[in-house]
Design a protein around this motif. Structure first.
Motif, PDB file in Angstrom:
ATOM      1  N   SER A   7      32.754  42.474  44.662  1.00 52.00           N
ATOM      2  CA  SER A   7      33.394  42.513  45.982  1.00 52.00           C
ATOM      3  C   SER A   7      32.645  41.638  46.980  1.00 52.00           C
ATOM      4  CB  SER A   7      33.452  43.951  46.499  1.00 52.00           C
ATOM      5  OG  SER A   7      34.352  44.708  45.748  1.00 52.00           O
ATOM      6  N   CYS A   8      31.334  41.636  46.903  1.00 55.97           N
ATOM      7  CA  CYS A   8      30.529  40.748  47.759  1.00 55.97           C
ATOM      8  C   CYS A   8      30.862  39.283  47.460  1.00 55.97           C
ATOM      9  CB  CYS A   8      29.037  40.983  47.541  1.00 55.97           C
ATOM     10  SG  CYS A   8      28.399  42.509  48.234  1.00 55.97           S
ATOM     11  N   VAL A   9      31.020  38.959  46.189  1.00 58.28           N
ATOM     12  CA  VAL A   9      31.341  37.591  45.780  1.00 58.28           C
ATOM     13  C   VAL A   9      32.723  37.197  46.298  1.00 58.28           C
ATOM     14  CG1 VAL A   9      31.824  36.103  43.798  1.00 58.28           C
ATOM     15  CG2 VAL A   9      29.838  37.620  43.744  1.00 58.28           C
ATOM     16  N   VAL A  10      33.714  38.038  46.048  1.00 60.90           N
ATOM     17  CA  VAL A  10      35.093  37.736  46.447  1.00 60.90           C
ATOM     18  C   VAL A  10      35.188  37.528  47.954  1.00 60.90           C
ATOM     19  CG1 VAL A  10      37.419  38.712  46.632  1.00 60.90           C
ATOM     20  CG2 VAL A  10      36.184  38.842  44.469  1.00 60.90           C
ATOM     21  N   GLY A  11      34.466  38.321  48.711  1.00 57.08           N
ATOM     22  CA  GLY A  11      34.516  38.222  50.158  1.00 57.08           C
ATOM     23  C   GLY A  11      33.970  36.926  50.725  1.00 57.08           C
ATOM     24  N   ARG A  12      33.312  36.135  49.899  1.00 57.29           N
ATOM     25  CA  ARG A  12      32.716  34.884  50.354  1.00 57.29           C
ATOM     26  C   ARG A  12      33.248  33.644  49.640  1.00 57.29           C
ATOM     27  NH1 ARG A  12      30.452  39.153  51.149  1.00 57.29           N
ATOM     28  NH2 ARG A  12      29.317  39.465  53.072  1.00 57.29           N
ATOM     29  N   MET A  13      34.187  33.841  48.746  1.00 55.18           N
ATOM     30  CA  MET A  13      34.714  32.711  47.976  1.00 55.18           C
ATOM     31  C   MET A  13      35.578  31.815  48.860  1.00 55.18           C
ATOM     32  SD  MET A  13      35.515  34.588  44.349  1.00 55.18           S
ATOM     33  CE  MET A  13      36.938  33.595  44.108  1.00 55.18           C
ATOM     34  N   ALA A  60      18.794  31.242  38.696  1.00 56.18           N
ATOM     35  CA  ALA A  60      18.693  32.698  38.826  1.00 56.18           C
ATOM     36  C   ALA A  60      19.894  33.284  39.553  1.00 56.18           C
ATOM     37  CB  ALA A  60      17.407  33.067  39.556  1.00 56.18           C
ATOM     38  N   LEU A  61      20.609  32.438  40.305  1.00 55.31           N
ATOM     39  CA  LEU A  61      21.730  32.890  41.120  1.00 55.31           C
ATOM     40  C   LEU A  61      23.070  32.317  40.662  1.00 55.31           C
ATOM     41  CD1 LEU A  61      19.862  32.387  44.478  1.00 55.31           C
ATOM     42  CD2 LEU A  61      20.419  34.594  43.430  1.00 55.31           C
ATOM     43  N   ARG A  62      23.104  31.722  39.494  1.00 52.43           N
ATOM     44  CA  ARG A  62      24.282  31.004  39.046  1.00 52.43           C
ATOM     45  C   ARG A  62      25.507  31.892  38.811  1.00 52.43           C
ATOM     46  NH1 ARG A  62      25.757  26.141  38.216  1.00 52.43           N
ATOM     47  NH2 ARG A  62      23.683  25.311  38.421  1.00 52.43           N
ATOM     48  N   SER A  63      25.295  33.145  38.428  1.00 51.88           N
ATOM     49  CA  SER A  63      26.435  34.026  38.125  1.00 51.88           C
ATOM     50  C   SER A  63      26.180  35.416  38.699  1.00 51.88           C
ATOM     51  CB  SER A  63      26.651  34.132  36.620  1.00 51.88           C
ATOM     52  OG  SER A  63      25.606  34.881  36.027  1.00 51.88           O
ATOM     53  N   PRO A  64      27.241  36.179  38.909  1.00 58.04           N
ATOM     54  CA  PRO A  64      27.048  37.555  39.344  1.00 58.04           C
ATOM     55  C   PRO A  64      26.169  38.362  38.381  1.00 58.04           C
ATOM     56  CG  PRO A  64      29.304  36.914  39.738  1.00 58.04           C
ATOM     57  CD  PRO A  64      28.664  35.795  38.953  1.00 58.04           C
TER      58      PRO A  64
END
Length: 84
Positions: A7-13, A60-64
């Motif tokens: 949800s954090c990811v989707v909110g910033r896509m 280190a941050l490439r994927s959820p």
């Protein structure tokens, strides 16, 4: 935990897509450095943790899934430290 992170990811896509834990934030989801920074701050707030800056690399941050690993480490007090 996984759904909260996604949800954090989707909110910033920058565009509509359905990310998975293994989605590449940069190549598949259109993240740039500004969006990534916003995501890091949101994840730290959402999960009440702080990541060790020395551990924050593009890989280190490439994927959820990789970010989830940092969250879990922070909760254990391991590789990413939990804020006191």
């Amino acid at each position: 935990m996984e759904q909260r992170l996604l949800s954090c990811v989707v909110g910033r896509m920058p565009f509509a897509a359905k990310p998975t834990l293994d989605s590449d934030l940069f190549d598949e989801l259109g993240f740039d450095s500004a969006l990534l920074l916003d995501l890091i701050l949101a994840v730290e707030d959402e999960f009440d943790c702080r990541f060790d800056e020395e551990l924050l690399s593009i890989e280190a941050l490439r994927s959820p899934r990789r970010i989830l690993g940092l969250i879990l480490a922070a909760r254990r007090g391991g590789a990413a430290r939990r804020e006191a």
